[in-house]
Design an enzyme around this catalytic site. Structure first.
Site, PDB file in Angstrom:
ATOM      1  N   LYS A 136     -11.415  -4.575  -6.709  1.00 24.24           N
ATOM      2  CA  LYS A 136     -12.818  -4.502  -6.259  1.00 24.24           C
ATOM      3  C   LYS A 136     -13.720  -3.965  -7.372  1.00 24.24           C
ATOM      4  O   LYS A 136     -14.488  -3.019  -7.172  1.00 24.24           O
ATOM      5  CB  LYS A 136     -12.940  -3.662  -4.990  1.00 24.24           C
ATOM      6  CG  LYS A 136     -12.168  -4.204  -3.804  1.00 24.24           C
ATOM      7  CD  LYS A 136     -12.401  -3.353  -2.564  1.00 24.24           C
ATOM      8  CE  LYS A 136     -11.638  -3.887  -1.364  1.00 24.24           C
ATOM      9  NZ  LYS A 136     -10.176  -3.684  -1.485  1.00 24.24           N
TER      10      LYS A 136
ATOM     11  N   LYS B 296      -0.039  -8.099  -2.587  1.00 20.03           N
ATOM     12  CA  LYS B 296      -1.291  -7.486  -3.023  1.00 20.03           C
ATOM     13  C   LYS B 296      -1.024  -6.076  -3.521  1.00 20.03           C
ATOM     14  O   LYS B 296      -0.347  -5.289  -2.853  1.00 20.03           O
ATOM     15  CB  LYS B 296      -2.311  -7.429  -1.882  1.00 20.03           C
ATOM     16  CG  LYS B 296      -3.647  -6.799  -2.289  1.00 20.03           C
ATOM     17  CD  LYS B 296      -4.644  -6.815  -1.143  1.00 20.03           C
ATOM     18  CE  LYS B 296      -4.480  -5.638  -0.210  1.00 20.03           C
ATOM     19  NZ  LYS B 296      -5.000  -4.357  -0.787  1.00 20.03           N
TER      20      LYS B 296
ATOM     21  N   ASP C 271       0.826  -1.208   0.000  1.00 19.35           N
ATOM     22  CA  ASP C 271       0.000   0.000   0.000  1.00 19.35           C
ATOM     23  C   ASP C 271       0.860   1.258   0.000  1.00 19.35           C
ATOM     24  O   ASP C 271       0.788   2.100   0.903  1.00 19.35           O
ATOM     25  CB  ASP C 271      -0.938  -0.013   1.200  1.00 19.35           C
ATOM     26  CG  ASP C 271      -1.963  -1.122   1.114  1.00 19.35           C
ATOM     27  OD1 ASP C 271      -2.333  -1.498  -0.012  1.00 19.35           O
ATOM     28  OD2 ASP C 271      -2.397  -1.621   2.173  1.00 19.35           O
TER      29      ASP C 271
ATOM     30  N   ARG D 175       0.030  -2.486   6.702  1.00 19.34           N
ATOM     31  CA  ARG D 175       0.784  -1.523   7.510  1.00 19.34           C
ATOM     32  C   ARG D 175       1.716  -2.125   8.560  1.00 19.34           C
ATOM     33  O   ARG D 175       2.826  -1.624   8.733  1.00 19.34           O
ATOM     34  CB  ARG D 175      -0.196  -0.529   8.147  1.00 19.34           C
ATOM     35  CG  ARG D 175      -0.641   0.558   7.181  1.00 19.34           C
ATOM     36  CD  ARG D 175      -1.873   1.292   7.642  1.00 19.34           C
ATOM     37  NE  ARG D 175      -3.067   0.458   7.478  1.00 19.34           N
ATOM     38  CZ  ARG D 175      -4.317   0.927   7.576  1.00 19.34           C
ATOM     39  NH1 ARG D 175      -4.522   2.196   7.841  1.00 19.34           N
ATOM     40  NH2 ARG D 175      -5.343   0.121   7.386  1.00 19.34           N
TER      41      ARG D 175
ATOM     42  N   PHE E 112     -16.602  -3.139  -9.964  1.00 18.63           N
ATOM     43  CA  PHE E 112     -18.059  -3.091  -9.871  1.00 18.63           C
ATOM     44  C   PHE E 112     -18.586  -2.263 -11.033  1.00 18.63           C
ATOM     45  O   PHE E 112     -18.259  -1.085 -11.159  1.00 18.63           O
ATOM     46  CB  PHE E 112     -18.502  -2.472  -8.540  1.00 18.63           C
ATOM     47  CG  PHE E 112     -19.998  -2.425  -8.375  1.00 18.63           C
ATOM     48  CD1 PHE E 112     -20.690  -3.551  -7.953  1.00 18.63           C
ATOM     49  CD2 PHE E 112     -20.705  -1.266  -8.643  1.00 18.63           C
ATOM     50  CE1 PHE E 112     -22.073  -3.508  -7.802  1.00 18.63           C
ATOM     51  CE2 PHE E 112     -22.082  -1.216  -8.486  1.00 18.63           C
ATOM     52  CZ  PHE E 112     -22.772  -2.337  -8.060  1.00 18.63           C
ATOM     53  N   ASP E 113     -19.396  -2.902 -11.897  1.00 17.07           N
ATOM     54  CA  ASP E 113     -19.947  -2.198 -13.056  1.00 17.07           C
ATOM     55  C   ASP E 113     -20.988  -3.106 -13.685  1.00 17.07           C
ATOM     56  O   ASP E 113     -21.313  -4.169 -13.151  1.00 17.07           O
ATOM     57  CB  ASP E 113     -18.830  -1.857 -14.055  1.00 17.07           C
ATOM     58  CG  ASP E 113     -19.096  -0.558 -14.813  1.00 17.07           C
ATOM     59  OD1 ASP E 113     -20.209  -0.435 -15.363  1.00 17.07           O
ATOM     60  OD2 ASP E 113     -18.213   0.312 -14.858  1.00 17.07           O
ATOM     61  N   ILE E 114     -21.500  -2.698 -14.854  1.00 17.29           N
ATOM     62  CA  ILE E 114     -22.437  -3.555 -15.561  1.00 17.29           C
ATOM     63  C   ILE E 114     -21.701  -4.789 -16.081  1.00 17.29           C
ATOM     64  O   ILE E 114     -20.475  -4.794 -16.226  1.00 17.29           O
ATOM     65  CB  ILE E 114     -23.132  -2.808 -16.714  1.00 17.29           C
ATOM     66  CG1 ILE E 114     -22.109  -2.389 -17.775  1.00 17.29           C
ATOM     67  CG2 ILE E 114     -23.883  -1.595 -16.185  1.00 17.29           C
ATOM     68  CD1 ILE E 114     -22.748  -1.845 -19.037  1.00 17.29           C
ATOM     69  N   GLY E 115     -22.455  -5.835 -16.370  1.00 17.52           N
ATOM     70  CA  GLY E 115     -21.855  -7.108 -16.712  1.00 17.52           C
ATOM     71  C   GLY E 115     -20.887  -7.058 -17.874  1.00 17.52           C
ATOM     72  O   GLY E 115     -19.783  -7.620 -17.808  1.00 17.52           O
ATOM     73  N   ALA E 116     -21.264  -6.378 -18.964  1.00 14.61           N
ATOM     74  CA  ALA E 116     -20.405  -6.348 -20.147  1.00 14.61           C
ATOM     75  C   ALA E 116     -19.070  -5.681 -19.843  1.00 14.61           C
ATOM     76  O   ALA E 116     -18.020  -6.122 -20.333  1.00 14.61           O
ATOM     77  CB  ALA E 116     -21.116  -5.612 -21.290  1.00 14.61           C
ATOM     78  N   THR E 117     -19.098  -4.636 -19.041  1.00 15.26           N
ATOM     79  CA  THR E 117     -17.864  -3.930 -18.697  1.00 15.26           C
ATOM     80  C   THR E 117     -16.983  -4.789 -17.802  1.00 15.26           C
ATOM     81  O   THR E 117     -15.756  -4.851 -17.986  1.00 15.26           O
ATOM     82  CB  THR E 117     -18.187  -2.595 -17.999  1.00 15.26           C
ATOM     83  OG1 THR E 117     -18.962  -1.789 -18.894  1.00 15.26           O
ATOM     84  CG2 THR E 117     -16.921  -1.847 -17.620  1.00 15.26           C
TER      85      THR E 117
ATOM     86  N   ARG F 142      -4.248  -8.465  12.092  1.00 16.06           N
ATOM     87  CA  ARG F 142      -3.267  -7.671  12.819  1.00 16.06           C
ATOM     88  C   ARG F 142      -2.477  -8.561  13.772  1.00 16.06           C
ATOM     89  O   ARG F 142      -3.078  -9.258  14.597  1.00 16.06           O
ATOM     90  CB  ARG F 142      -3.954  -6.552  13.625  1.00 16.06           C
ATOM     91  CG  ARG F 142      -4.540  -5.437  12.750  1.00 16.06           C
ATOM     92  CD  ARG F 142      -3.434  -4.630  12.124  1.00 16.06           C
ATOM     93  NE  ARG F 142      -3.911  -3.518  11.319  1.00 16.06           N
ATOM     94  CZ  ARG F 142      -4.112  -3.557  10.007  1.00 16.06           C
ATOM     95  NH1 ARG F 142      -3.908  -4.691   9.356  1.00 16.06           N
ATOM     96  NH2 ARG F 142      -4.508  -2.495   9.353  1.00 16.06           N
TER      97      ARG F 142
ATOM     98  N   THR G 299     -13.800  -4.935   5.641  1.00 20.98           N
ATOM     99  CA  THR G 299     -13.428  -5.083   7.047  1.00 20.98           C
ATOM    100  C   THR G 299     -13.335  -3.750   7.784  1.00 20.98           C
ATOM    101  O   THR G 299     -13.206  -3.726   9.001  1.00 20.98           O
ATOM    102  CB  THR G 299     -12.084  -5.821   7.184  1.00 20.98           C
ATOM    103  OG1 THR G 299     -11.098  -5.164   6.379  1.00 20.98           O
ATOM    104  CG2 THR G 299     -12.219  -7.263   6.729  1.00 20.98           C
TER     105      THR G 299
ATOM    106  N   GLN H  78      -9.236  -0.509  10.521  1.00 25.94           N
ATOM    107  CA  GLN H  78      -9.917  -1.801  10.523  1.00 25.94           C
ATOM    108  C   GLN H  78     -10.777  -1.947  11.780  1.00 25.94           C
ATOM    109  O   GLN H  78     -10.378  -1.527  12.863  1.00 25.94           O
ATOM    110  CB  GLN H  78      -8.900  -2.942  10.453  1.00 25.94           C
ATOM    111  CG  GLN H  78      -8.008  -2.913   9.230  1.00 25.94           C
ATOM    112  CD  GLN H  78      -8.761  -3.228   7.954  1.00 25.94           C
ATOM    113  OE1 GLN H  78      -9.927  -3.610   7.978  1.00 25.94           O
ATOM    114  NE2 GLN H  78      -8.108  -3.049   6.828  1.00 25.94           N
TER     115      GLN H  78
ATOM    116  N   ASP I 199      -6.008  -6.202  -6.299  1.00 24.71           N
ATOM    117  CA  ASP I 199      -7.186  -5.885  -5.483  1.00 24.71           C
ATOM    118  C   ASP I 199      -7.878  -4.650  -6.053  1.00 24.71           C
ATOM    119  O   ASP I 199      -7.699  -3.543  -5.561  1.00 24.71           O
ATOM    120  CB  ASP I 199      -6.752  -5.666  -4.034  1.00 24.71           C
ATOM    121  CG  ASP I 199      -7.937  -5.495  -3.092  1.00 24.71           C
ATOM    122  OD1 ASP I 199      -9.052  -5.913  -3.457  1.00 24.71           O
ATOM    123  OD2 ASP I 199      -7.734  -4.951  -1.989  1.00 24.71           O
TER     124      ASP I 199
END
Length: 231
Positions: A63, A33, A11, A209, A65-70, A179, A116, A188, A61
């Site tokens: 995550k 990650k 990160d 971290r 999230f969009d319409i199916g075709a995208t 942790r 989380t 968290q 990572d």
């Protein structure tokens, strides 16, 4: 010494700092990650360097999230990089599209259940259905797995319940919010120690971290691995 049950979250802002951190960690970690925060800082370049030049495993990572075709198109493109894990939101229609996009590759699609960093008050603010946060996480996990996810992302506090699901047989459980004993919680809210998370059924733990902010990140990674139950 490394153990791929530990995924180290890089990160940091950009590829230069990411490579420098990976150099400092060395052979103490074999799985990294790369998150959304580094997307504009060369995240894909870092992922490819770690995977194809340094022989590490890589968890992207995003995550998504969009319409199916995208989603299907995005995952198809990402799958060409030969990486290991990719996150999408655990909504069934998103998972189904991602599963279609990665078809024919070894990329593992992980459905995000409930972040989380959230608690019941956060779910209320987001207009999520009433109820116990652990039960909502469990139901989202079941639906994501039924839709074709290779595994789920959930807090370690839900790992045991998810592992007991019939849909979870042969599937992955990856737990952020881990942790080491005595480490600060940061943002968290639903956490556990490395030993608790693995003992409750998680396949991989994600630690950020407490490792990359340590004066000696390699020693910090080895300390986390030392807490894990023996295989």
């Amino acid at each position: 010494m490394s153990d791929d049950r530990l995924i180290v979250a890089l990160d940091v802002p950009n590829v230069v700092q990411g490579l420098a951190l990976a150099d400092r960690i060395g052979d103490a970690a074999s799985f990294y990650k790369i998150g959304l925060g580094m997307l504009t800082g060369g995240g894909f370049a870092l992922a490819n360097e770690l995977k194809h030049e340094r022989g590490k495993r890589v968890f992207l990572d995003m995550k998504l999230f969009d319409i199916g075709a995208t989603i299907e198109a995005a995952v198809r493109g990402i799958a060409q990089h030969g990486l290991d894990f990719l996150t999408v939101h655990g909504d069934p229609q998103v998972v189904r599209a991602a599963a279609q996009g990665k078809a024919g590759t070894d990329l593992k699609i992980l459905g995000v259940t409930v972040l989380t960093s959230l608690d019941r008050a956060d779910l209320d603010a987001n207009l999520i259905v009433p109820g116990d946060i652990h039960q909502i996480t469990l139901e989202r996990a079941a639906r994501a797995l039924e839709a074709g996810a290779d595994g789920v992302i959930a807090s370690p506090q839900e790992a045991a319940m998810i592992r007991a699901l019939p849909q979870a047989a042969g599937k992955l459980i990856v737990t952020p919010g881990v942790r080491p004993a005595g480490a600060a919680l940061g943002d968290q809210k639903r956490v556990a120690t490395p030993a608790q998370a693995i003992g409750d059924g998680a396949d991989h733990i994600v630690v950020g971290r407490p490792i990359w902010q340590a004066a000696d990140p390699a020693a910090a990674a080895r300390a986390v691995i030392a807490e894990l139950p023996r295989r």
